[in-house]
Write a protein that holds these residues in place. Structure first.
Motif, PDB file in Angstrom:
ATOM      1  N   TYR A 123      33.131  52.998  32.649  1.00 37.11           N
ATOM      2  CA  TYR A 123      34.063  51.913  32.339  1.00 37.11           C
ATOM      3  C   TYR A 123      35.402  52.488  31.894  1.00 37.11           C
ATOM      4  O   TYR A 123      36.460  52.089  32.387  1.00 37.11           O
ATOM      5  CB  TYR A 123      33.471  51.018  31.242  1.00 37.11           C
ATOM      6  CG  TYR A 123      34.390  49.906  30.835  1.00 37.11           C
ATOM      7  CD1 TYR A 123      34.494  48.762  31.611  1.00 37.11           C
ATOM      8  CD2 TYR A 123      35.163  50.003  29.680  1.00 37.11           C
ATOM      9  CE1 TYR A 123      35.346  47.734  31.245  1.00 37.11           C
ATOM     10  CE2 TYR A 123      36.014  48.972  29.308  1.00 37.11           C
ATOM     11  CZ  TYR A 123      36.097  47.847  30.096  1.00 37.11           C
ATOM     12  OH  TYR A 123      36.940  46.838  29.732  1.00 37.11           O
ATOM     13  N   THR A 124      35.378  53.456  30.985  1.00 33.44           N
ATOM     14  CA  THR A 124      36.614  54.059  30.491  1.00 33.44           C
ATOM     15  C   THR A 124      37.299  54.867  31.580  1.00 33.44           C
ATOM     16  O   THR A 124      38.516  54.785  31.764  1.00 33.44           O
ATOM     17  CB  THR A 124      36.308  54.976  29.288  1.00 33.44           C
ATOM     18  OG1 THR A 124      35.641  54.212  28.298  1.00 33.44           O
ATOM     19  CG2 THR A 124      37.577  55.563  28.714  1.00 33.44           C
ATOM     20  N   PHE A 125      36.520  55.632  32.335  1.00 34.29           N
ATOM     21  CA  PHE A 125      37.082  56.507  33.359  1.00 34.29           C
ATOM     22  C   PHE A 125      37.805  55.712  34.440  1.00 34.29           C
ATOM     23  O   PHE A 125      38.935  56.015  34.798  1.00 34.29           O
ATOM     24  CB  PHE A 125      35.964  57.352  33.975  1.00 34.29           C
ATOM     25  CG  PHE A 125      36.449  58.381  34.949  1.00 34.29           C
ATOM     26  CD1 PHE A 125      37.074  59.529  34.497  1.00 34.29           C
ATOM     27  CD2 PHE A 125      36.286  58.204  36.305  1.00 34.29           C
ATOM     28  CE1 PHE A 125      37.526  60.488  35.385  1.00 34.29           C
ATOM     29  CE2 PHE A 125      36.725  59.147  37.202  1.00 34.29           C
ATOM     30  CZ  PHE A 125      37.345  60.299  36.740  1.00 34.29           C
TER      31      PHE A 125
ATOM     32  N   ARG B 172      29.664  53.403  29.392  1.00 33.14           N
ATOM     33  CA  ARG B 172      30.931  53.534  28.663  1.00 33.14           C
ATOM     34  C   ARG B 172      31.839  54.560  29.348  1.00 33.14           C
ATOM     35  O   ARG B 172      33.038  54.361  29.477  1.00 33.14           O
ATOM     36  CB  ARG B 172      30.654  53.934  27.213  1.00 33.14           C
ATOM     37  CG  ARG B 172      31.796  53.754  26.284  1.00 33.14           C
ATOM     38  CD  ARG B 172      31.419  53.894  24.797  1.00 33.14           C
ATOM     39  NE  ARG B 172      30.369  54.852  24.499  1.00 33.14           N
ATOM     40  CZ  ARG B 172      29.113  54.516  24.145  1.00 33.14           C
ATOM     41  NH1 ARG B 172      28.767  53.259  24.044  1.00 33.14           N
ATOM     42  NH2 ARG B 172      28.219  55.437  23.884  1.00 33.14           N
TER      43      ARG B 172
ATOM     44  N   LYS C 169      39.596  54.314  40.693  1.00 35.02           N
ATOM     45  CA  LYS C 169      38.716  53.169  40.910  1.00 35.02           C
ATOM     46  C   LYS C 169      38.841  52.690  42.344  1.00 35.02           C
ATOM     47  O   LYS C 169      37.854  52.437  43.021  1.00 35.02           O
ATOM     48  CB  LYS C 169      39.089  52.056  39.931  1.00 35.02           C
ATOM     49  CG  LYS C 169      38.221  50.837  39.987  1.00 35.02           C
ATOM     50  CD  LYS C 169      38.698  49.853  38.934  1.00 35.02           C
ATOM     51  CE  LYS C 169      37.866  48.628  38.850  1.00 35.02           C
ATOM     52  NZ  LYS C 169      38.367  47.695  37.834  1.00 35.02           N
TER      53      LYS C 169
ATOM     54  N   ASN D 267      38.630  52.333  34.426  1.00 34.43           N
ATOM     55  CA  ASN D 267      39.603  51.333  33.987  1.00 34.43           C
ATOM     56  C   ASN D 267      40.900  51.944  33.509  1.00 34.43           C
ATOM     57  O   ASN D 267      41.924  51.278  33.506  1.00 34.43           O
ATOM     58  CB  ASN D 267      39.011  50.430  32.904  1.00 34.43           C
ATOM     59  CG  ASN D 267      38.125  49.364  33.509  1.00 34.43           C
ATOM     60  OD1 ASN D 267      38.187  49.107  34.703  1.00 34.43           O
ATOM     61  ND2 ASN D 267      37.306  48.752  32.697  1.00 34.43           N
ATOM     62  N   THR D 268      40.887  53.189  33.083  1.00 35.72           N
ATOM     63  CA  THR D 268      42.139  53.836  32.697  1.00 35.72           C
ATOM     64  C   THR D 268      42.800  54.531  33.879  1.00 35.72           C
ATOM     65  O   THR D 268      43.943  54.939  33.779  1.00 35.72           O
ATOM     66  CB  THR D 268      41.903  54.868  31.572  1.00 35.72           C
ATOM     67  OG1 THR D 268      40.949  55.833  32.016  1.00 35.72           O
ATOM     68  CG2 THR D 268      41.407  54.191  30.315  1.00 35.72           C
ATOM     69  N   ARG D 269      42.084  54.662  34.981  1.00 29.73           N
ATOM     70  CA  ARG D 269      42.626  55.300  36.180  1.00 29.73           C
ATOM     71  C   ARG D 269      42.379  54.394  37.390  1.00 29.73           C
ATOM     72  O   ARG D 269      41.412  54.583  38.133  1.00 29.73           O
ATOM     73  CB  ARG D 269      41.944  56.644  36.390  1.00 29.73           C
ATOM     74  CG  ARG D 269      42.239  57.631  35.288  1.00 29.73           C
ATOM     75  CD  ARG D 269      41.298  58.836  35.388  1.00 29.73           C
ATOM     76  NE  ARG D 269      41.491  59.748  34.305  1.00 29.73           N
ATOM     77  CZ  ARG D 269      40.898  59.634  33.126  1.00 29.73           C
ATOM     78  NH1 ARG D 269      40.106  58.623  32.884  1.00 29.73           N
ATOM     79  NH2 ARG D 269      41.108  60.527  32.181  1.00 29.73           N
ATOM     80  N   PRO D 270      43.247  53.396  37.601  1.00 31.45           N
ATOM     81  CA  PRO D 270      42.994  52.448  38.691  1.00 31.45           C
ATOM     82  C   PRO D 270      43.027  53.079  40.077  1.00 31.45           C
ATOM     83  O   PRO D 270      42.362  52.603  40.989  1.00 31.45           O
ATOM     84  CB  PRO D 270      44.091  51.399  38.534  1.00 31.45           C
ATOM     85  CG  PRO D 270      45.086  51.977  37.613  1.00 31.45           C
ATOM     86  CD  PRO D 270      44.414  53.048  36.821  1.00 31.45           C
TER      87      PRO D 270
END
Length: 126
Positions: free
Chosen positions: A21-23, A18, A31, A25-28
């Motif tokens: 995924y959150t880290f 989680r 990524k 997906n909120t910061r492309p």
């Protein structure tokens, strides 16, 4: 006892999943930087064991730069060539891209430059 350990592992795995995924997906941009770091580090380390890491890292960095530049141009293209399905040359002007895509490409440039500088500094020190 086994049940408690299994539940603890499952809870840890779920919370780590989680978090990532959150880290990411909120910061492309992060990524993209993590992907570039992984794609850059593995072949460069292999090249360091065999030959000149600086040259190999530079060539690999240029290949990754071209790859992500092409991907950004593909997303930025609004007109497509009907025969080859390639973006027009104007789509490769990254300064015209959407702000988010420019941020992603900047993250790619920064990560590649940092990786290549680290590789070059380690080659000079050794």
């Amino acid at each position: 006892m086994k049940n408690v350990i299994a539940r603890a592992k499952a809870a840890l795995s779920a919370s780590l999943g989680r978090f990532f995924y959150t880290f990411f997906n909120t910061r492309p941009a992060l990524k993209r930087a993590a992907l570039i770091t992984g794609l850059y580090a593995v072949p460069t380390l292999a090249a360091a064991l065999v030959s000149s890491a600086v040259l190999g890292g530079g060539i690999w960095a240029l290949m990754l730069l071209a790859l992500f530049w092409g991907m950004g141009a593909e997303r930025a293209a609004t007109e497509w060539d009907s025969i080859f399905s390639l973006p027009p040359l104007s789509a490769f002007a990254f300064w015209r891209w959407h702000g988010l895509e420019k941020k992603r490409f900047t993250a790619v440039l920064a990560t590649l430059a940092t990786g290549w500088l680290i590789t070059a500094s380690l080659a000079v020190l050794s």
